[in-house]
Write a protein that holds these residues in place. Structure first.
Motif, PDB file in Angstrom:
ATOM      1  N   LEU A 142       5.104  55.449  23.674  1.00 28.72           N
ATOM      2  CA  LEU A 142       5.926  56.500  23.075  1.00 28.72           C
ATOM      3  C   LEU A 142       7.404  56.113  23.097  1.00 28.72           C
ATOM      4  CD1 LEU A 142       5.868  59.329  21.832  1.00 28.72           C
ATOM      5  CD2 LEU A 142       6.116  60.255  24.140  1.00 28.72           C
ATOM      6  N   ALA A 143       7.861  55.605  24.231  1.00 31.57           N
ATOM      7  CA  ALA A 143       9.272  55.231  24.367  1.00 31.57           C
ATOM      8  C   ALA A 143       9.652  54.056  23.460  1.00 31.57           C
ATOM      9  CB  ALA A 143       9.582  54.879  25.820  1.00 31.57           C
ATOM     10  N   HIS A 144       8.685  53.192  23.148  1.00 36.40           N
ATOM     11  CA  HIS A 144       8.980  52.002  22.355  1.00 36.40           C
ATOM     12  C   HIS A 144       8.383  52.060  20.948  1.00 36.40           C
ATOM     13  CE1 HIS A 144       9.770  50.687  26.488  1.00 36.40           C
ATOM     14  NE2 HIS A 144      10.707  49.954  25.919  1.00 36.40           N
ATOM     15  N   HIS A 145       7.966  53.236  20.538  1.00 35.66           N
ATOM     16  CA  HIS A 145       7.480  53.472  19.170  1.00 35.66           C
ATOM     17  C   HIS A 145       6.270  52.606  18.808  1.00 35.66           C
ATOM     18  CE1 HIS A 145      11.091  55.844  18.784  1.00 35.66           C
ATOM     19  NE2 HIS A 145      11.796  54.796  19.158  1.00 35.66           N
ATOM     20  N   ASP A 191       0.760  55.459  31.954  1.00 32.36           N
ATOM     21  CA  ASP A 191       1.935  54.570  31.918  1.00 32.36           C
ATOM     22  C   ASP A 191       2.048  53.877  30.566  1.00 32.36           C
ATOM     23  OD1 ASP A 191       2.667  55.163  34.566  1.00 32.36           O
ATOM     24  OD2 ASP A 191       1.333  53.596  35.342  1.00 32.36           O
ATOM     25  N   VAL A 192       0.918  53.407  30.049  1.00 33.55           N
ATOM     26  CA  VAL A 192       0.927  52.731  28.752  1.00 33.55           C
ATOM     27  C   VAL A 192       1.279  53.722  27.643  1.00 33.55           C
ATOM     28  CG1 VAL A 192      -0.485  51.496  27.057  1.00 33.55           C
ATOM     29  CG2 VAL A 192      -0.635  50.890  29.478  1.00 33.55           C
ATOM     30  N   ALA A 193       0.772  54.935  27.752  1.00 37.07           N
ATOM     31  CA  ALA A 193       1.086  55.961  26.751  1.00 37.07           C
ATOM     32  C   ALA A 193       2.583  56.268  26.749  1.00 37.07           C
ATOM     33  CB  ALA A 193       0.278  57.225  27.017  1.00 37.07           C
ATOM     34  N   GLY A 219       5.886  51.946  13.264  1.00 37.74           N
ATOM     35  CA  GLY A 219       6.725  51.867  14.455  1.00 37.74           C
ATOM     36  C   GLY A 219       7.033  50.432  14.834  1.00 37.74           C
ATOM     37  N   ASN A 220       6.883  50.142  16.123  1.00 34.65           N
ATOM     38  CA  ASN A 220       7.111  48.782  16.631  1.00 34.65           C
ATOM     39  C   ASN A 220       5.805  48.055  16.916  1.00 34.65           C
ATOM     40  OD1 ASN A 220       9.923  48.612  16.550  1.00 34.65           O
ATOM     41  ND2 ASN A 220      10.115  49.787  18.448  1.00 34.65           N
TER      42      ASN A 220
END
Length: 174
Positions: free
Chosen positions: A125-128, A119-121, A52-53
């Protein structure tokens, strides 16, 4: 945060607080912080996630650590006196160190005890970003890079002062 993590973070903070008073630049100036980060790296860097990122996160925080470290090293006064090199962390250097260390400690405390895990999860998830190990690696490398670049900047600057005054870079024995 575990007791070991608190002790390690506080030890790194004390390294700069010790330098708020002017003291002799010697091997301990370099070896103590490098020893602490070597222990941290050995303890927490199991792997470097690359999916991912993860590498973007790791590179970003590593760059932040490098910027804080170089700036902290530049705002540390080094001068020659009576055949010794003396070092004193300035207010800016201490503030930068506290910002870097405090950000890491604050983030970890917020995630573990302040309800930030969800929030971190969601952000991950949103930023891979693939998981916790990516965050651990990013923050450990940020700390390691901050320390190494600060120490390296101080070393390079000490060589400049030494060349101008003919003082040994590492002074005497530790």
């Amino acid at each position: 945060m575990t007791t070991t993590e608190w002790i390690t973070d506080i030890a790194l903070l004390l390294v700069v607080f010790r330098q708020l008073r002017e003291g002799r630049l010697d091997r301990r100036t370099f070896l103590l912080p490098l020893g602490i980060v070597a222990f941290v790296a050995y303890s927490y860097l199991d792997s470097v996630p690359t999916a991912g990122n993860d590498l973007v996160l790791i590179a970003t925080l590593t760059a932040v650590g490098a910027a804080l470290g170089v700036a902290g090293g530049l705002y540390t006064r080094i001068r020659a006196l009576d055949g010794d090199l003396l070092i004193k962390a300035g207010a800016v250097s201490a503030i930068l160190w506290i910002v870097g260390m405090g950000a890491r400690m604050g983030f970890q405390t917020w995630v573990q005890h302040g309800g930030g895990a969800d929030d971190v999860a969601r952000f991950s998830l949103a930023h891979h970003i693939t998981g916790e190990q990516a965050w651990v690696t990013a923050f450990v490398l940020m700390a390691l890079t901050e320390v190494v670049t600060r120490v390296a900047t101080i070393f390079v600057r000490s060589r400049t002062v030494r060349a101008a005054t003919a003082v040994p870079v590492l002074g005497g024995a530790a």
